[in-house]
Every structure is written in structure tokens, then in C-alpha cells.
Design an enzyme around this catalytic site. Structure first.
Site, short mmCIF file in Angstrom:
data_model
loop_
_atom_site.label_atom_id
_atom_site.label_comp_id
_atom_site.label_asym_id
_atom_site.label_seq_id
_atom_site.Cartn_x
_atom_site.Cartn_y
_atom_site.Cartn_z
N HIS A 123 0.86 -0.60 2.10
CA HIS A 123 1.55 0.61 1.65
C HIS A 123 2.19 1.28 2.85
O HIS A 123 1.51 1.64 3.81
CB HIS A 123 0.57 1.57 0.97
CG HIS A 123 1.24 2.78 0.38
ND1 HIS A 123 1.83 2.77 -0.87
CD2 HIS A 123 1.43 4.03 0.88
CE1 HIS A 123 2.34 3.97 -1.11
NE2 HIS A 123 2.12 4.74 -0.07
N CYS A 124 3.50 1.46 2.80
CA CYS A 124 4.23 2.09 3.90
C CYS A 124 4.15 3.61 3.74
O CYS A 124 4.78 4.18 2.84
CB CYS A 124 5.69 1.62 3.90
SG CYS A 124 6.68 2.35 5.23
N ARG A 125 3.41 4.25 4.61
CA ARG A 125 3.22 5.70 4.52
C ARG A 125 4.50 6.46 4.81
O ARG A 125 4.76 7.52 4.22
CB ARG A 125 2.13 6.14 5.51
CG ARG A 125 0.76 5.55 5.23
CD ARG A 125 0.15 6.13 3.97
NE ARG A 125 -1.16 5.57 3.68
CZ ARG A 125 -1.87 5.87 2.60
NH1 ARG A 125 -1.38 6.73 1.72
NH2 ARG A 125 -3.05 5.32 2.40
N GLY A 128 6.55 6.05 1.66
CA GLY A 128 5.85 6.39 0.43
C GLY A 128 5.92 5.32 -0.63
O GLY A 128 5.96 5.62 -1.83
#
EC number: 2.3.1.225
Length: 284
Positions: A123-125, A128
Site C-alpha cells: 500500500h503506497c501511503r 493513498g
């Protein structure tokens, strides 16, 4: 390809906040780049030809950067809209109790996205959104061009920052580079000097992080692995370098790095994956 990121009902305002903050930071960097390109502060001054070449390079980098961001966010990597009913019969399929659906091999449920992701990597913070089968290519290109843009800005601002630092002591230099906010609050630097030091610090750190991420995911790309598979030492889908590149980037894998909208359709569907035995390869 599926629902756009903005239209996904499962994601509310809190999930979008990282993207908003990233967009604000990117806007600051772009404005600083435009300021340097137009006014050229600090020695040495740019000549007309050098300025034109710098503008062309900056425009190309920004187009690639924004294009890959758009492609990344418009690509839905999840199982939404994918016909999975009746297909969960092969090896590697599992049942997700949160999604209440059979999910194919290499998929994983994301608690932030609240859905299973096809060939989930992580998951790419900052954006998002999860990185999966359908948006892995723009994610890799985004890392490349982000590092390039940030490095470009750092080089352009280098002379101006160097001139500022040479006019002061070593202690002042260290404090400005490591604690620019403290220097601003104590009145040791002007707002313009603070902005220069802060943007250079941010760009150098960002370029290093993006470069490290690109090297790591480049290794995974060549090995045909996801982050989850790498952490557990799984090599079940390593088809060899050439096949791995084509599986993740399409037949024009060597060219997709240069333009985000180049057509290079992926050979798979994100549901079934070839193994070395399927393509007649022998792995060590």
C-alpha cells in the site's frame, strides 16, 4: 480500467489525506523549480541555450511525472468488477472473509483500501492506494521520474545554496541544513533563505528515497516477485529476466520508461500467472 481512485466509495476523506499532502508538497517543488528556471538565482547564470534546454528537460520530466500519477490513480488494482465466481478451483486460490469472495494467487487484502488487490505488492501511503497488477508499471515509472525531477531541482538550486553557505561559518551551515525551521524561527535566516534550504533538503532526501525504492523494486521486477514474496523467499513466478519484464511492463518494456502513455498491454489478467514450468524454463 475499472473505477478511478476518486470514485471508489470505500475510500473516504482520511484515505485521501496522504494524496492531498503529497500534492501540496509537489506543488511547492514545482513552483520552486519554475522560480529557478525563470529567474535563475545564484551563480552561475544560465545562458539562453542552457535555459531552453533546462526548460525542455523540466517540462519532459513533469509531463512524465504527472502522466504516471494519473495512470496510477485511474487504474483500479482491486478485484472490483473482476469475474471471480467459479474460478477459484486452481492451486493458490483462497477465500477472503472480508471481501466474501474467492481470490486468485498473489492477491492480498488491504485494510486501508478495504478490498483484495490483484498481485498485491504494498500500500503506497503517499498516494493513498495499493500497488498491484494493473498499476505496477506507472508506479515504477513514477519512482524513476520522481527521483529525476528531485535530483534536477537539487542540482539547479545547488549553486544558490552553496553561495549562501560559503558566506557563513560551518556551524551555521550545519544548522541551516539540519534545522532550517529552527533557524527561521530564531530569525537567523530570511524566509527566502529558509525556503531555499528546506526545498533542497527535501529534494535530496526525496531523491534518495525514490532512488532506493526504484533499486529495490527493480530487483523485484527482474526476479518476478512482489514485496510479500520477497520477504518470504518465494520464487514461484520467476520466469527469467526477459519474461519478468514483459509480464510486468508489457512487450514494449524498454520504451515505457520514456513516455507514460505508450501502449504496452500486459500479457496477463492478474488472475492466473505462469510459472517456470509453463514456459519451459529451468530455474536454479
Amino acid at each position: 480500467m475499472g473505477e478511478s481512485w476518486a470514485a471508489r466509495g470505500a475510500e473516504g476523506a482520511p484515505a485521501r489525506m496522504p494524496l492531498v499532502l503529497t500534492a501540496l508538497w509537489a506543488a511547492v517543488v514545482v513552483l520552486e523549480l519554475a522560480y529557478v528556471m525563470v529567474l535563475g538565482p545564484g551563480p552561475p547564470p544560465l545562458g539562453p541555450l542552457a535555459r531552453a534546454l533546462q526548460l525542455a528537460l523540466a517540462a519532459y520530466q513533469l509531463l512524465n511525472l504527472l502522466g504516471n500519477v494519473v495512470l496510477f490513480l485511474r487504474s483500479d488494482p482491486s478485484i472490483r468488477g473482476v469475474m471471480l465466481a467459479g474460478r477459484g478451483l486452481g492451486q493458490g486460490w483462497a477465500y477472503c472473509y472480508q471481501c466474501q469472495s474467492q481470490v486468485p494467487p498473489r492477491s492480498g487484502h488491504c485494510s486501508a483500501c478495504r478490498v483484495c488487490i490483484l498481485r498485491r505488492d504494498h500500500h503506497c501511503r503517499l498516494l493513498g492506494c495499493c500497488v498491484g497488477f494493473h498499476n505496477y508499471r506507472p508506479f515504477l515509472c513514477l519512482l524513476l521520474h520522481s527521483a529525476g525531477v528531485l535530483l534536477h531541482i537539487s542540482v539547479l538550486l545547488g549553486p544558490a545554496l552553496s553561495a549562501l553557505l560559503q558566506a557563513h561559518s560551518a556551524l551555521y551551515t550545519v544548522a541551516l541544513l539540519l534545522l532550517p525551521w529552527l533557524m527561521l524561527l530564531t530569525g537567523k535566516v530570511s524566509l527566502a533563505q529558509f525556503a531555499l534550504a528546506f526545498v533542497v533538503d527535501t529534494c535530496v532526501a526525496g531523491a534518495l528515497l525514490c532512488g532506493a525504492g526504484l533499486l529495490f523494486h527493480g530487483m523485484l521486477l527482474l526476479r518476478g516477485q512482489t514485496t510479500w514474496e520477497w520477504a518470504r523467499g518465494h520464487h514461484c513466478y520467476d520466469l527469467g529476466t526477459c519474461h519478468n519484464l514483459q509480464a510486468a511492463l508489457g512487450p514494449r518494456w524498454a520504451l515505457v520508461w520514456f513516455w507514460p502513455f505508450l501502449a504496452s498491454p500486459l500479457p496477463g489478467d492478474g488472475i492466473s500467472f505462469q510459472t517456470p514450468g509453463d514456459v519451459g524454463l529451468v530455474t536454479s
